[in-house]
Scaffold this motif. Structure first.
Motif, PDB file in Angstrom:
ATOM      1  N   GLY A   1      55.830 -44.648 -25.763  1.00 54.69           N
ATOM      2  CA  GLY A   1      55.425 -45.920 -25.205  1.00 54.69           C
ATOM      3  C   GLY A   1      53.970 -46.020 -24.811  1.00 54.69           C
ATOM      4  N   VAL A   2      53.576 -47.251 -24.530  1.00 51.40           N
ATOM      5  CA  VAL A   2      52.240 -47.540 -24.039  1.00 51.40           C
ATOM      6  C   VAL A   2      52.197 -47.142 -22.573  1.00 51.40           C
ATOM      7  CG1 VAL A   2      50.588 -49.378 -23.551  1.00 51.40           C
ATOM      8  CG2 VAL A   2      51.863 -49.393 -25.698  1.00 51.40           C
ATOM      9  N   ARG A   3      51.210 -46.305 -22.231  1.00 47.73           N
ATOM     10  CA  ARG A   3      51.087 -45.818 -20.856  1.00 47.73           C
ATOM     11  C   ARG A   3      49.693 -46.124 -20.325  1.00 47.73           C
ATOM     12  NH1 ARG A   3      52.048 -39.865 -21.414  1.00 47.73           N
ATOM     13  NH2 ARG A   3      51.154 -40.159 -23.457  1.00 47.73           N
ATOM     14  N   ASP A   4      49.513 -45.950 -19.047  1.00 46.97           N
ATOM     15  CA  ASP A   4      48.243 -46.260 -18.394  1.00 46.97           C
ATOM     16  C   ASP A   4      47.157 -45.211 -18.642  1.00 46.97           C
ATOM     17  OD1 ASP A   4      49.206 -48.618 -17.368  1.00 46.97           O
ATOM     18  OD2 ASP A   4      49.858 -47.728 -15.491  1.00 46.97           O
ATOM     19  N   ILE A   5      47.389 -44.278 -19.521  1.00 48.12           N
ATOM     20  CA  ILE A   5      46.395 -43.230 -19.771  1.00 48.12           C
ATOM     21  C   ILE A   5      45.321 -43.673 -20.758  1.00 48.12           C
ATOM     22  CG2 ILE A   5      48.006 -41.383 -19.200  1.00 48.12           C
ATOM     23  CD1 ILE A   5      48.312 -40.867 -22.217  1.00 48.12           C
ATOM     24  N   SER A   6      45.487 -44.860 -21.323  1.00 44.41           N
ATOM     25  CA  SER A   6      44.523 -45.382 -22.291  1.00 44.41           C
ATOM     26  C   SER A   6      44.308 -46.865 -22.048  1.00 44.41           C
ATOM     27  CB  SER A   6      45.050 -45.172 -23.711  1.00 44.41           C
ATOM     28  OG  SER A   6      44.232 -45.827 -24.654  1.00 44.41           O
ATOM     29  N   GLU A   7      43.104 -47.319 -22.338  1.00 42.18           N
ATOM     30  CA  GLU A   7      42.825 -48.750 -22.256  1.00 42.18           C
ATOM     31  C   GLU A   7      43.404 -49.498 -23.456  1.00 42.18           C
ATOM     32  OE1 GLU A   7      38.652 -49.411 -21.683  1.00 42.18           O
ATOM     33  OE2 GLU A   7      38.630 -48.271 -19.811  1.00 42.18           O
ATOM     34  N   LYS A   8      43.749 -48.779 -24.499  1.00 41.49           N
ATOM     35  CA  LYS A   8      44.337 -49.393 -25.696  1.00 41.49           C
ATOM     36  C   LYS A   8      45.813 -49.647 -25.397  1.00 41.49           C
ATOM     37  CE  LYS A   8      41.051 -46.940 -28.641  1.00 41.49           C
ATOM     38  NZ  LYS A   8      39.996 -47.844 -28.413  1.00 41.49           N
TER      39      LYS A   8
END
Length: 106
Positions: free
Chosen positions: A37-44
């Protein structure tokens, strides 16, 4: 401990299609618990991409799929399961987790 010949690469993708690698996993439980999943570790944050790669290979990944649909993912894994590189229970766990993720996006 089993030596794996495959590994998973997770990426997060922005709206222009540029990606950032957010993880590399050999363990399906770690992939499910930490990497999906999309996580807060990247701005993408526009999409999540998962690729299955063969160790020590400079060729293309065995498969690459992107959220939200993950088109062809389950079918593409069938030869990996048939080869014994992935167990039926690992396959079920991973495909269930991706289905749950896909459902959560809707």
């Amino acid at each position: 401990m089993r030596f794996r010949r495959i590994y998973w690469v997770t990426e997060q993708v922005d709206g222009q299609g540029q990606s950032e690698v957010t993880g590399v996993f050999t363990s399906i439980p770690d992939l499910i618990d930490i990497g999906l999943g999309v996580r807060d570790i990247s701005e993408k944050q526009a999409a999540f991409r998962i690729s299955l790669c063969e160790l020590d290979s400079s060729g293309s990944p065995i498969l690459t799929c992107e959220s939200p649909s993950f088109d062809g993912f389950e079918e593409a894994l069938q030869p990996i399961v048939a080869s014994g590189e992935m167990s039926a229970s690992e396959y079920a766990s991973l495909t269930d987790a991706l289905r749950a993720y896909r459902t959560a996006l809707q």
